[in-house]
Scaffold this motif. Structure first.
Motif, PDB file in Angstrom:
ATOM      1  N   GLY A 136      25.649  -7.538  47.317  1.00  0.00           N
ATOM      2  CA  GLY A 136      24.145  -7.309  47.062  1.00  0.00           C
ATOM      3  C   GLY A 136      24.046  -5.710  46.962  1.00  0.00           C
ATOM      4  N   LYS A 137      22.566  -5.307  46.967  1.00  0.00           N
ATOM      5  CA  LYS A 137      22.363  -3.821  47.180  1.00  0.00           C
ATOM      6  C   LYS A 137      22.639  -3.496  48.620  1.00  0.00           C
ATOM      7  N   PRO A 138      22.922  -2.072  48.658  1.00  0.00           N
ATOM      8  CA  PRO A 138      23.364  -1.778  50.114  1.00  0.00           C
ATOM      9  C   PRO A 138      22.031  -1.653  51.093  1.00  0.00           C
ATOM     10  N   GLY A 152      11.383  -4.311  46.922  1.00  0.00           N
ATOM     11  CA  GLY A 152      11.315  -4.671  45.604  1.00  0.00           C
ATOM     12  C   GLY A 152      12.714  -5.166  45.228  1.00  0.00           C
ATOM     13  N   ILE A 153      12.578  -5.524  43.844  1.00  0.00           N
ATOM     14  CA  ILE A 153      13.643  -6.131  43.191  1.00  0.00           C
ATOM     15  C   ILE A 153      14.891  -5.176  43.105  1.00  0.00           C
ATOM     16  N   LEU A 154      14.667  -3.571  43.135  1.00  0.00           N
ATOM     17  CA  LEU A 154      15.670  -2.740  43.080  1.00  0.00           C
ATOM     18  C   LEU A 154      16.713  -2.653  44.521  1.00  0.00           C
ATOM     19  N   THR A 155      16.021  -3.084  45.471  1.00  0.00           N
ATOM     20  CA  THR A 155      16.781  -2.817  46.793  1.00  0.00           C
ATOM     21  C   THR A 155      16.953  -4.329  47.652  1.00  0.00           C
ATOM     22  N   LEU A 160      15.168 -13.493  48.319  1.00  0.00           N
ATOM     23  CA  LEU A 160      14.073 -12.815  47.824  1.00  0.00           C
ATOM     24  C   LEU A 160      14.129 -11.750  46.527  1.00  0.00           C
ATOM     25  N   TRP A 161      15.435 -11.431  46.317  1.00  0.00           N
ATOM     26  CA  TRP A 161      15.864 -10.605  44.947  1.00  0.00           C
ATOM     27  C   TRP A 161      15.730 -11.918  43.707  1.00  0.00           C
ATOM     28  N   VAL A 162      16.436 -13.046  44.208  1.00  0.00           N
ATOM     29  CA  VAL A 162      16.568 -13.984  43.137  1.00  0.00           C
ATOM     30  C   VAL A 162      15.230 -14.264  42.492  1.00  0.00           C
ATOM     31  N   GLU A 171       9.932 -10.918  31.449  1.00  0.00           N
ATOM     32  CA  GLU A 171       9.008 -10.144  30.952  1.00  0.00           C
ATOM     33  C   GLU A 171       9.483  -9.015  30.404  1.00  0.00           C
ATOM     34  N   LEU A 172      10.781  -8.745  30.459  1.00  0.00           N
ATOM     35  CA  LEU A 172      11.555  -7.558  29.750  1.00  0.00           C
ATOM     36  C   LEU A 172      12.537  -7.936  28.686  1.00  0.00           C
ATOM     37  N   PHE A 173      12.584  -9.213  28.601  1.00  0.00           N
ATOM     38  CA  PHE A 173      13.518  -9.755  27.570  1.00  0.00           C
ATOM     39  C   PHE A 173      13.212  -9.222  26.264  1.00  0.00           C
ATOM     40  N   PHE A 217       5.830   9.242  29.777  1.00  0.00           N
ATOM     41  CA  PHE A 217       5.589   7.947  28.813  1.00  0.00           C
ATOM     42  C   PHE A 217       5.807   6.806  29.250  1.00  0.00           C
ATOM     43  N   SER A 218       7.323   6.421  29.978  1.00  0.00           N
ATOM     44  CA  SER A 218       7.454   5.310  30.016  1.00  0.00           C
ATOM     45  C   SER A 218       6.415   4.639  31.082  1.00  0.00           C
ATOM     46  N   ALA A 219       6.025   5.278  32.142  1.00  0.00           N
ATOM     47  CA  ALA A 219       4.983   4.905  32.950  1.00  0.00           C
ATOM     48  C   ALA A 219       3.589   4.184  32.156  1.00  0.00           C
ATOM     49  N   PRO A 267      24.460   9.884  32.393  1.00  0.00           N
ATOM     50  CA  PRO A 267      23.820   8.780  32.820  1.00  0.00           C
ATOM     51  C   PRO A 267      22.719   8.973  33.808  1.00  0.00           C
ATOM     52  N   PRO A 268      21.666   8.626  33.817  1.00  0.00           N
ATOM     53  CA  PRO A 268      20.463   9.007  34.805  1.00  0.00           C
ATOM     54  C   PRO A 268      20.987   8.550  36.063  1.00  0.00           C
ATOM     55  N   ALA A 269      21.297   7.237  36.187  1.00  0.00           N
ATOM     56  CA  ALA A 269      21.802   6.792  37.356  1.00  0.00           C
ATOM     57  C   ALA A 269      23.195   7.124  37.745  1.00  0.00           C
ATOM     58  N   PHE A 271      25.306   6.105  40.111  1.00  0.00           N
ATOM     59  CA  PHE A 271      26.174   5.146  40.912  1.00  0.00           C
ATOM     60  C   PHE A 271      25.682   3.747  40.729  1.00  0.00           C
ATOM     61  N   VAL A 272      26.776   2.778  40.407  1.00  0.00           N
ATOM     62  CA  VAL A 272      26.403   1.447  40.781  1.00  0.00           C
ATOM     63  C   VAL A 272      26.531   1.208  42.187  1.00  0.00           C
ATOM     64  N   ALA A 273      25.741   0.715  43.074  1.00  0.00           N
ATOM     65  CA  ALA A 273      26.096   0.687  44.444  1.00  0.00           C
ATOM     66  C   ALA A 273      25.660  -0.938  44.784  1.00  0.00           C
ATOM     67  N   ARG A 341      23.006  -7.693  38.731  1.00  0.00           N
ATOM     68  CA  ARG A 341      21.934  -6.792  38.945  1.00  0.00           C
ATOM     69  C   ARG A 341      21.787  -5.656  37.955  1.00  0.00           C
ATOM     70  N   THR A 342      22.337  -6.095  36.863  1.00  0.00           N
ATOM     71  CA  THR A 342      22.219  -4.987  35.713  1.00  0.00           C
ATOM     72  C   THR A 342      20.518  -4.615  35.571  1.00  0.00           C
ATOM     73  N   CYS A 343      20.436  -3.592  35.059  1.00  0.00           N
ATOM     74  CA  CYS A 343      19.097  -3.204  34.903  1.00  0.00           C
ATOM     75  C   CYS A 343      18.123  -3.966  33.916  1.00  0.00           C
ATOM     76  N   ALA A 344      17.035  -4.618  34.579  1.00  0.00           N
ATOM     77  CA  ALA A 344      16.289  -5.560  33.714  1.00  0.00           C
ATOM     78  C   ALA A 344      15.433  -5.059  32.649  1.00  0.00           C
ATOM     79  N   GLY A 345      15.345  -3.659  32.696  1.00  0.00           N
ATOM     80  CA  GLY A 345      14.468  -2.858  31.776  1.00  0.00           C
ATOM     81  C   GLY A 345      15.051  -2.100  30.501  1.00  0.00           C
ATOM     82  N   GLN A 346      16.600  -2.617  30.526  1.00  0.00           N
ATOM     83  CA  GLN A 346      17.324  -1.869  29.465  1.00  0.00           C
ATOM     84  C   GLN A 346      16.736  -2.026  28.090  1.00  0.00           C
TER      85      GLN A 346
HETATM   86  C1  HEM Z   1      17.375   5.070  30.543  1.00  0.00           C
HETATM   87  C2  HEM Z   1      16.649   4.216  31.113  1.00  0.00           C
HETATM   88  C3  HEM Z   1      17.087   3.570  32.373  1.00  0.00           C
HETATM   89  C4  HEM Z   1      18.157   3.355  32.845  1.00  0.00           C
HETATM   90  C5  HEM Z   1      19.435   4.485  32.342  1.00  0.00           C
HETATM   91  C6  HEM Z   1      18.277   2.558  33.766  1.00  0.00           C
HETATM   92  C7  HEM Z   1      19.390   2.226  34.624  1.00  0.00           C
HETATM   93  C8  HEM Z   1      19.351   1.381  35.626  1.00  0.00           C
HETATM   94  C9  HEM Z   1      20.493   1.009  36.684  1.00  0.00           C
HETATM   95  C10 HEM Z   1      21.844   1.967  36.729  1.00  0.00           C
HETATM   96  C11 HEM Z   1      20.111   0.205  37.483  1.00  0.00           C
HETATM   97  C12 HEM Z   1      20.977  -0.475  38.750  1.00  0.00           C
HETATM   98  C13 HEM Z   1      22.043  -1.471  37.980  1.00  0.00           C
HETATM   99  C14 HEM Z   1      23.024  -1.998  38.894  1.00  0.00           C
HETATM  100  O1  HEM Z   1      23.001  -1.685  40.005  1.00  0.00           O
HETATM  101  O2  HEM Z   1      24.140  -2.524  38.435  1.00  0.00           O
HETATM  102  C15 HEM Z   1      18.763  -0.333  37.094  1.00  0.00           C
HETATM  103  C16 HEM Z   1      18.174  -1.491  37.642  1.00  0.00           C
HETATM  104  C17 HEM Z   1      17.067  -1.782  37.387  1.00  0.00           C
HETATM  105  N1  HEM Z   1      15.957  -1.074  36.345  1.00  0.00           N
HETATM  106 FE1  HEM Z   1      16.589   0.180  35.054  1.00  0.00          FE
HETATM  107  N2  HEM Z   1      17.045   1.851  34.052  1.00  0.00           N
HETATM  108  C18 HEM Z   1      16.130   2.416  32.959  1.00  0.00           C
HETATM  109  C19 HEM Z   1      14.929   2.036  32.704  1.00  0.00           C
HETATM  110  C20 HEM Z   1      14.442   1.067  33.305  1.00  0.00           C
HETATM  111  C21 HEM Z   1      12.828   0.678  33.025  1.00  0.00           C
HETATM  112  C22 HEM Z   1      12.226   1.223  31.679  1.00  0.00           C
HETATM  113  C23 HEM Z   1      12.819  -0.512  33.708  1.00  0.00           C
HETATM  114  C24 HEM Z   1      11.536  -1.453  33.657  1.00  0.00           C
HETATM  115  C25 HEM Z   1      10.321  -1.115  32.882  1.00  0.00           C
HETATM  116  C26 HEM Z   1      13.934  -0.863  34.609  1.00  0.00           C
HETATM  117  C27 HEM Z   1      13.950  -1.843  35.549  1.00  0.00           C
HETATM  118  C28 HEM Z   1      14.810  -2.183  36.412  1.00  0.00           C
HETATM  119  C29 HEM Z   1      15.128  -2.983  37.453  1.00  0.00           C
HETATM  120  C30 HEM Z   1      13.781  -4.134  37.551  1.00  0.00           C
HETATM  121  C31 HEM Z   1      16.188  -2.928  37.963  1.00  0.00           C
HETATM  122  C32 HEM Z   1      16.559  -3.804  39.102  1.00  0.00           C
HETATM  123  C33 HEM Z   1      17.584  -5.016  38.464  1.00  0.00           C
HETATM  124  C34 HEM Z   1      18.183  -5.687  39.761  1.00  0.00           C
HETATM  125  O3  HEM Z   1      18.374  -5.106  40.998  1.00  0.00           O
HETATM  126  O4  HEM Z   1      17.951  -6.900  39.742  1.00  0.00           O
HETATM  127  N3  HEM Z   1      14.650   0.334  34.166  1.00  0.00           N
HETATM  128  N4  HEM Z   1      18.159   0.545  36.015  1.00  0.00           N
END
Ligand code: HEM
Length: 395
Positions: A136-138, A152-155, A160-162, A171-173, A217-219, A267-269, A271-273, A341-346
């Protein structure tokens, strides 16, 4: 010999002495014995890494390497192509150093946190394919960044995460994101119109620091989307038409390649943690509960064994045949993370970037301002240290 303290004085001293012993035992067990046992389990399986110091782990060494790198960087300043220069060498020089010494999987410590640093493609694949909730997340994210990220979903982890992922991800498909294209265009046009006014006010050309605008802008898109979802006035059909308009934008393939290449080198992020929430096996290694597993994304994105000898070069053409054509194996491209746990908003992020860039290119001519200073900074995410001033001229 006369006693220095009376029995009453001894009694008074007893509680603070016991307290000190308890405190010391706690510090010793939690901050040394437990981490040391964990490290020992990994070392016994051949995992190597720098020797940690008592309490602070490898932090003193990290500081020392950082200091050395800083002075070396100051001496070399200006001698390399700024966009291709490997900022990992200045922001995280210890990772480069340790990967040279210990290879693509090694263990280091930041005191109470024991980190298995991974850039090995096979191990990354295992991590990406692992669906177990034991990974899981650290936990430190909730403790240290709780005020910012809450539960929240990030941590969050486990059920709870599921639950949160099930609610948020659909909602972000892509189908939903297509329905937001016109909202993105409205938000982008409002931003670009403010830039247009600035350019006109300044006699046809103006310097604008764009990164602050792009952050909001994103917000803006998300808040517009939420409003729209609530009142349900946007039709998916209408949005699909907008999407095909986007595909028709001249050069949209090149926009896509440039976006991929920018997210590769910057890459803005960082680490994958992950954390092993229970004892588990990964890539043939028995990972003890509590081990953090981190993939430094920027390092994986610049690994010549994956990207070829031009790994450090900014070259959007490498993505001409998609991600699979640019790197082998493709899972080593991970600006949005890996696995469940890949980004849901990609999808949203990629479409937003394309919308903004397409509109920008259709309305303005722009170039980097001479005031731009290339100094990527680490502030939770990697971002331009001194902003991105661009000189704009209307087309
Ligand atoms: C260029 C823009 C973005 C980048 C580079 C990015 C990158 C990431 C990364 C690296 C993670 C962690 C993934 C992992 O641990 O394997 C993440 C998680 C997440 N991101 Fe993004 N993100 C971006 C934009 C967005 C946007 C616009 C949204 C929503 C509107 C979003 C929603 C999320 C969510 C909800 C998670 C948590 C997923 C989970 O833990 O299940 N992201 N993102």
């Amino acid at each position: 010999m006369e006693l220095l303290f009376s029995s009453q004085q001894w009694l008074a001293l007893l509680p603070p002495i016991i307290l000190c012993i308890l405190l010391f035992s706690y510090v010793y067990i939690i901050l040394w014995l437990r981490p040391e046992r964990l490290r020992q389990k990994l070392r016994s399986q051949g995992v190597r890494g720098p020797k940690p110091s008592f309490l602070f782990g490898n932090i003193p060494e990290m500081r020392r390497i950082q200091q050395l790198a800083k002075s070396a960087h100051e001496q070399e300043a200006g001698s390399t192509d700024m966009f291709s220069s490997n900022y990992v060498a200045t922001l995280f020089p210890y990772f480069l150093h340790w990967s040279r010494v210990y290879g693509s999987i090694y263990l280091y410590s930041t005191g109470s946190i024991q980190v298995l640093n991974v850039t090995d493609p096979n191990m990354v694949k295992e991590l990406a394919n692992c669906k177990s909730l034991d990974l899981g997340k650290p936990c430190y994210l909730q403790k240290e960044r709780g005020a910012l990220l809450g539960m929240g979903i990030l941590t969050s982890n486990g059920d709870l995460w599921v639950h949160q992922r099930k609610v948020i991800a659909p909602e972000l498909f892509m189908e939903r994101v297509k329905g937001m294209v016109n909202l993105m265009m409205e938000a982008a046009m409002s931003m670009l119109n403010s830039w247009k006014n600035e350019v006109e006010d300044r006699g046809g050309s103006a310097e604008i620091v764009v990164d602050e605008f792009l952050r909001t802008f994103s917000a803006d898109v998300i808040s517009r989307a939420c409003k729209e979802i609530f009142i349900k006035i946007r039709q998916l059909q209408k949005a699909m038409a907008k999407q095909s308009m986007l595909i028709g934008v001249p050069g949209s393939r090149y926009i896509s390649e440039t976006t991929h290449e920018t997210l590769r080198l910057y890459p803005p992020a960082s680490f994958v943690a992950r954390e092993a929430l229970n004892d588990m096996k990964l890539g043939g290694i028995d990972i003890p509960k509590g081990t953090n597993i981190w993939i430094p994304i920027a390092m994986a994105h610049r690994d010549p064994s994956v990207w070829g000898p031009s790994a450090d070069k900014f070259d959007p053409d490498r993505f001409a045949n998609g991600i699979a054509g640019a790197c082998k194996p493709p899972h080593m491209y991970m600006p949005f993370g890996v696995g469940v746990r890949t980004c849901a908003g990609q999808n949203l992020a990629m479409v937003e970037l394309k919308v903004v860039l397409s509109l920008l290119l259709s309305k303005f001519e722009f170039k980097l301002s001479p005031n731009y200073v290339h100094c990527p900074a680490f502030r939770l995410t990697i971002e331009p240290g001194k902003g991105v001033p661009l000189i704009f001229r209307e087309l």
